[in-house]
Design an enzyme around this catalytic site. Structure first.
Site, short mmCIF file in Angstrom:
data_model
loop_
_atom_site.label_atom_id
_atom_site.label_comp_id
_atom_site.label_asym_id
_atom_site.label_seq_id
_atom_site.Cartn_x
_atom_site.Cartn_y
_atom_site.Cartn_z
N GLY A 178 -0.25 4.45 0.20
CA GLY A 178 -1.01 5.59 0.68
C GLY A 178 -0.14 6.42 1.62
CG PHE A 179 -1.64 10.01 3.34
CD1 PHE A 179 -0.94 11.12 2.91
CD2 PHE A 179 -2.98 9.90 2.98
CE1 PHE A 179 -1.55 12.11 2.15
CE2 PHE A 179 -3.60 10.87 2.22
CZ PHE A 179 -2.89 11.97 1.80
N GLY A 180 0.31 6.15 4.84
CA GLY A 180 1.07 5.36 5.79
C GLY A 180 2.25 4.64 5.16
CB VAL A 207 -0.95 -7.75 -2.14
CG1 VAL A 207 -0.80 -8.76 -1.01
CG2 VAL A 207 0.40 -7.11 -2.46
CG ASP A 219 -8.11 4.76 6.63
OD1 ASP A 219 -7.62 5.49 7.53
OD2 ASP A 219 -8.68 5.21 5.62
CD GLU A 251 -13.98 17.95 2.50
OE1 GLU A 251 -13.17 18.45 3.29
OE2 GLU A 251 -13.81 16.83 1.99
N GLY A 262 0.82 -1.20 0.00
CA GLY A 262 0.00 0.00 0.00
C GLY A 262 0.86 1.25 0.00
#
Lengths: 421, 421
Positions: free
Chosen positions: A19-21, A85, A305, A176, A17
């Site tokens: 993403g941000f992490g 994966v 998450d 939003e 992954g």
């Protein structure tokens, strides 16, 4: 390439992954004595906080996405593989991706979340959620197509249904989206139609909770609701969704006829995490230790998450990017500590506050020492999002697109692509 | 809305297609005493000359597309409908779009062309062509995915096939694609991979003709071929394609193994035009009169790539945007003349020259009084394309993206979207 194994092979860290992490782990391990492999099924890292602007035709996909391999290109000990994966062989320490298997010494799983329909997967076809660029382009298609169809509709009842937009979920994404749809109808498209007045569009924001933005302070929820109403958004709280079909949404208060429904409620952790040993919460997140690894498999870290991580107040940390990024830095530090037999650090989340935007000059922000709303909060939101956007070029592009939109009220990417019905 | 017909209803002009030709007619009729309806199956006008830059990850779709209804918003006598026109009822003077029928007094058909596979529609699946934004995003997906797959390929033969790109057709689109693919491999992605060297990518440009850019002067074809070779493009001329499948392209000289094939050869007029009365050429274009209408139906005009229009030398005019735009202005003038019983103007094409770009600092240009190539031609190409791009915002965005790419050699939109295989 030598065929002999090197005498002291570097430990292999596999990150699933980008993403941000996942990216935070990779960046922190750049140049360290480890061999890092980053796997993602997409070729790009996505700046999800601005994804709603792609869905509402303000930004283009490329403005908020960046190839993972260009982000990490300068770190020679990191390789990036685009792969889906499919599972793990934990005994043999392998990540499985179709026919391929990638060996690891340390594993980081940061695969994020998808939307969850509370046990009603059949709602997805009628109420798409917003997690990927494809999701955003699909929602943009539905939104813009609804106005096009309304323009040619001869039946006034059908026209009204086409111009009714329901957003389920009044968290940041829902708020939003609702604000942005109302603005595009009331400002951007004002002069573009001959048979409909786009201002007749009804934007309905539904939530079962008693207030919008429930993670915010109650005073800010109230301000956000007022700001939504000033944009003509109908806010209906305490209303649970009982069903969604192509005609609209059924609620205990009656059926809402709407041709466009958007899902912004409920997340579930990526199902990949189920293959790991541990305990899971209702949202499918795996419980991690204070050092971010799994109690039963200390060489496996789970972030963002996908992880259930308890904060100081013993409540789960929210699924926001600062949590994932800070966890990523901590996980990288702990992997290096494990390699050297040093004690691991406990993760402590430094919550710098939260903000949500409702529209032009409208936002709410809570930075602990101050709670504010309106123009100033909006400016703070713009500033923070530009700072954290990946790549200097994207920062400049998005800034210019926003300045342009601010003064002209034009939309940057009003394209209907994909199927035409 | 009144239910009585107005005493002197304005003549209705229906324009099918919002490309360069259709938009030119609409703009020229803005404010005139006619009621204009523009129909297009897309919601946007597309600046096709830059489409290859979307296919090669340089630009985003929104940079070269603009909603038709915002382009025409200021003209109150023009309405825009997004609809897929399926046919005509010429007796009743109706344009048919599914269940809808739109009455006309004057009809303009400017529906452009699609690629044609010389009677082999089965090749399309393996060698997509480039006409729409969807085509461009699909080609971008295939190009970028080929490098991603090569990075993980373990078999060197398969890796080589993944890194071989064949472009069929050495007209402007083929030449531009070949140059851009070679540049992205050799410059943009240089440091991004660990297992492959993107410079190993082979770009092969095939054409049955004896030279590249056959519509240009022979000296410029030669210069273009040299410039392509300086970018490591393999130019194979006089080679006809006998078959295309998922393994590659078969030619009389042997089979070229390639996982990515792009079709840039052969156009056929939009099939819609077959429903009109007249004579057609091999490319499916309908023969039009000198006044741009149909000899057998003088209230029907056909423009651009859909029309066979002979130039001064009795040769068909090329399928380029200046022809369509000039025809559009002439057709609008002639419709107004017909309404007032005035004589119609004959169309005369003012050919201001042609240019094609091969890559950074590489292009050829022929403006009659001068033929030039290299840096100056490239600068002229950049300038002309920015000027003609629709909307000031797009001009600024594309200019900035190009300046950025010029100095950093980065690609603006390296996104793989859509299916992942």
């Amino acid at each position: 390439m030598s065929t002999e194994p090197s005498p002291n092979p570097k430990p292999r860290v596999v990150i699933v992954g980008a993403g941000f992490g996942g990216l935070a782990v990779a960046k922190a391990l750049g140049g360290e004595p480890v061999q890092v492999t980053v796997l993602d099924r997409e070729n790009h890292h996505l700046f999800q906080p601005l994804l709603y602007q792609v869905a509402t035709a303000g930004l283009s996909p490329a403005n908020i996405a960046q190839p993972v391999r260009s982000i990490l290109r300068k770190h020679e000990n990191i390789e990036v593989l685009m792969a889906d994966v499919t599972g793990f062989d934990l005994e043999k320490k392998l990540v499985l991706a179709g026919e391929r298997s990638i060996p690891f010494d340390y594993l980081v799983v940061a695969t994020g979340a998808r939307h969850s329909y509370f046990g009603h997967p059949e709602w997805e076809a009628f109420a798409p959620g917003l997690k990927t660029l494809e999701d955003a382009v699909e929602i943009r298609r539905r939104l813009l197509l609804a106005f096009e169809k309304a323009e040619v509709a001869t039946d006034p009842v059908e026209r009204e249904r086409l111009l009714t937009f329901v957003i389920v979920g009044a968290g940041p994404t829902g708020v939003e989206m609702a604000g942005a749809i109302s603005e595009i109808a009331r400002e951007t498209m004002l002069q573009d139609f001959r048979h409909i007045d786009p201002r007749e569009a009804q934007v309905i924001l539904l939530d079962a909770a008693a207030r919008v933005l429930p993670v915010f302070d109650e005073s800010l929820s109230k301000r956000a609701e007022e700001q939504l109403k000033s944009l003509n958004v109908t806010v209906r709280l305490g209303v649970s969704v009982q069903g969604i079909n192509e005609e609209g949404v059924s609620t205990p208060d009656g059926f809402i006829h709407a041709r466009t429904v958007i899902w912004a409620a409920g997340n579930a952790a990526s199902p990949l995490v189920k293959a790991l040993p541990g305990t899971f919460d209702r949202a499918g997140r795996i419980q991690i230790s204070e050092t971010l690894n799994l109690p039963e498999a200390p060489n496996i870290y789970v972030l963002g998450d996908t992880a259930l991580c308890l904060g100081k107040d013993n409540k789960p940390l929210p699924g926001v990017s600062p949590v994932a990024m800070q966890q990523g830095a901590c996980a990288a530090k702990n992997i290096l500590a494990q390699m050297e037999g040093r004690p691991l650090s406990k993760f402590a989340y430094w919550d710098r506050g939260s903000m949500a935007t409702i529209g032009r000059n409208r936002a709410v922000a809570d930075v602990h020492f101050a709670k504010f709303s309106g123009w100033l909060a909006w400016l703070a939101w713009v500033f923070v999002h530009l700072i954290f956007l990946m790549s200097f070029r994207n920062r400049i592009s998005v800034f210019l697109i926003w300045v342009w939109a601010y003064f002209t009220r034009a939309a940057g990417a009003r394209l209907i692509t994909g199927k035409k019905t």
